[in-house]
Design a protein around this motif. Structure first.
Motif, PDB file in Angstrom:
ATOM      1  N   SER A  63       0.826  -1.201   0.000  1.00 63.15           N
ATOM      2  CA  SER A  63       0.000   0.000   0.000  1.00 63.15           C
ATOM      3  C   SER A  63       0.864   1.256   0.000  1.00 63.15           C
ATOM      4  O   SER A  63       0.618   2.188  -0.758  1.00 63.15           O
ATOM      5  CB  SER A  63      -0.927  -0.005   1.215  1.00 63.15           C
ATOM      6  OG  SER A  63      -1.689   1.173   1.258  1.00 63.15           O
ATOM      7  N   ARG A  64       1.887   1.281   0.837  1.00 68.19           N
ATOM      8  CA  ARG A  64       2.778   2.451   0.894  1.00 68.19           C
ATOM      9  C   ARG A  64       3.556   2.614  -0.400  1.00 68.19           C
ATOM     10  O   ARG A  64       3.716   3.725  -0.899  1.00 68.19           O
ATOM     11  CB  ARG A  64       3.730   2.332   2.070  1.00 68.19           C
ATOM     12  CG  ARG A  64       3.064   2.544   3.396  1.00 68.19           C
ATOM     13  CD  ARG A  64       4.048   2.414   4.524  1.00 68.19           C
ATOM     14  NE  ARG A  64       3.331   2.372   5.776  1.00 68.19           N
ATOM     15  CZ  ARG A  64       3.728   2.982   6.855  1.00 68.19           C
ATOM     16  NH1 ARG A  64       4.849   3.664   6.852  1.00 68.19           N
ATOM     17  NH2 ARG A  64       3.019   2.911   7.957  1.00 68.19           N
ATOM     18  N   SER A  65       4.049   1.504  -0.959  1.00 68.95           N
ATOM     19  CA  SER A  65       4.800   1.567  -2.210  1.00 68.95           C
ATOM     20  C   SER A  65       3.918   2.101  -3.333  1.00 68.95           C
ATOM     21  O   SER A  65       4.348   2.928  -4.139  1.00 68.95           O
ATOM     22  CB  SER A  65       5.340   0.187  -2.586  1.00 68.95           C
ATOM     23  OG  SER A  65       6.258  -0.261  -1.635  1.00 68.95           O
ATOM     24  N   TYR A  66       2.683   1.613  -3.385  1.00 68.49           N
ATOM     25  CA  TYR A  66       1.751   2.051  -4.422  1.00 68.49           C
ATOM     26  C   TYR A  66       1.428   3.535  -4.261  1.00 68.49           C
ATOM     27  O   TYR A  66       1.392   4.278  -5.228  1.00 68.49           O
ATOM     28  CB  TYR A  66       0.478   1.199  -4.339  1.00 68.49           C
ATOM     29  CG  TYR A  66      -0.484   1.404  -5.477  1.00 68.49           C
ATOM     30  CD1 TYR A  66      -0.112   1.125  -6.786  1.00 68.49           C
ATOM     31  CD2 TYR A  66      -1.769   1.872  -5.249  1.00 68.49           C
ATOM     32  CE1 TYR A  66      -0.998   1.307  -7.832  1.00 68.49           C
ATOM     33  CE2 TYR A  66      -2.664   2.056  -6.277  1.00 68.49           C
ATOM     34  CZ  TYR A  66      -2.274   1.769  -7.575  1.00 68.49           C
ATOM     35  OH  TYR A  66      -3.156   1.963  -8.598  1.00 68.49           O
ATOM     36  N   ARG A  67       1.260   3.968  -3.028  1.00 67.46           N
ATOM     37  CA  ARG A  67       0.961   5.383  -2.781  1.00 67.46           C
ATOM     38  C   ARG A  67       2.146   6.263  -3.165  1.00 67.46           C
ATOM     39  O   ARG A  67       1.973   7.329  -3.754  1.00 67.46           O
ATOM     40  CB  ARG A  67       0.591   5.585  -1.314  1.00 67.46           C
ATOM     41  CG  ARG A  67       0.041   6.951  -1.040  1.00 67.46           C
ATOM     42  CD  ARG A  67      -0.540   7.032   0.338  1.00 67.46           C
ATOM     43  NE  ARG A  67      -1.129   8.339   0.533  1.00 67.46           N
ATOM     44  CZ  ARG A  67      -1.991   8.616   1.461  1.00 67.46           C
ATOM     45  NH1 ARG A  67      -2.379   7.686   2.286  1.00 67.46           N
ATOM     46  NH2 ARG A  67      -2.483   9.825   1.588  1.00 67.46           N
ATOM     47  N   ASP A  68       3.360   5.806  -2.865  1.00 68.74           N
ATOM     48  CA  ASP A  68       4.559   6.547  -3.276  1.00 68.74           C
ATOM     49  C   ASP A  68       4.629   6.657  -4.792  1.00 68.74           C
ATOM     50  O   ASP A  68       4.957   7.712  -5.333  1.00 68.74           O
ATOM     51  CB  ASP A  68       5.829   5.883  -2.739  1.00 68.74           C
ATOM     52  CG  ASP A  68       5.991   6.037  -1.241  1.00 68.74           C
ATOM     53  OD1 ASP A  68       5.314   6.905  -0.637  1.00 68.74           O
ATOM     54  OD2 ASP A  68       6.795   5.281  -0.668  1.00 68.74           O
ATOM     55  N   LEU A  69       4.336   5.559  -5.495  1.00 70.04           N
ATOM     56  CA  LEU A  69       4.340   5.566  -6.953  1.00 70.04           C
ATOM     57  C   LEU A  69       3.303   6.543  -7.492  1.00 70.04           C
ATOM     58  O   LEU A  69       3.586   7.343  -8.390  1.00 70.04           O
ATOM     59  CB  LEU A  69       4.075   4.157  -7.486  1.00 70.04           C
ATOM     60  CG  LEU A  69       3.952   4.022  -8.990  1.00 70.04           C
ATOM     61  CD1 LEU A  69       5.272   4.380  -9.671  1.00 70.04           C
ATOM     62  CD2 LEU A  69       3.533   2.608  -9.356  1.00 70.04           C
TER      63      LEU A  69
END
Length: 87
Positions: A63-69
């Motif tokens: 979730s955090r990685s996707y939000r950063d992307l």
């Protein structure tokens, strides 16, 4: 498909709550996201693929990685979505 579902979920919720503020819409979508992540963690655990703690940690990381992307793509104006009809 996920983007279309999220859009329709938000649009329908706004139809039912036309007086809602942007922060209320975001709060509603965050609640729905949490429910979906918990359900996914339950599936991972039920299939014996991982422990509950590992499943929750993995989903939080994703979730955090996707939000950063998304943050990066939106800040550069380069949101890379497929064109209509593309698969």
């Amino acid at each position: 498909m996920t983007l279309a579902f999220g859009h329709q979920l938000a649009a329908t919720w706004l139809e039912l709550h036309p007086e809602a503020s942007a922060s209320q819409v975001v709060e509603f979508l965050e609640e729905q996201s949490l429910r979906a992540r918990l359900a996914a963690a339950e599936v991972y655990v039920a299939t014996g693929k991982t422990s509950e703690e590992e499943a929750l940690a993995l989903l939080e990381y994703e979730s955090r990685s996707y939000r950063d992307l998304m943050r990066n793509e939106l800040s550069t104006g380069a949101l890379n979505l497929p064109t209509a009809g593309a698969r």
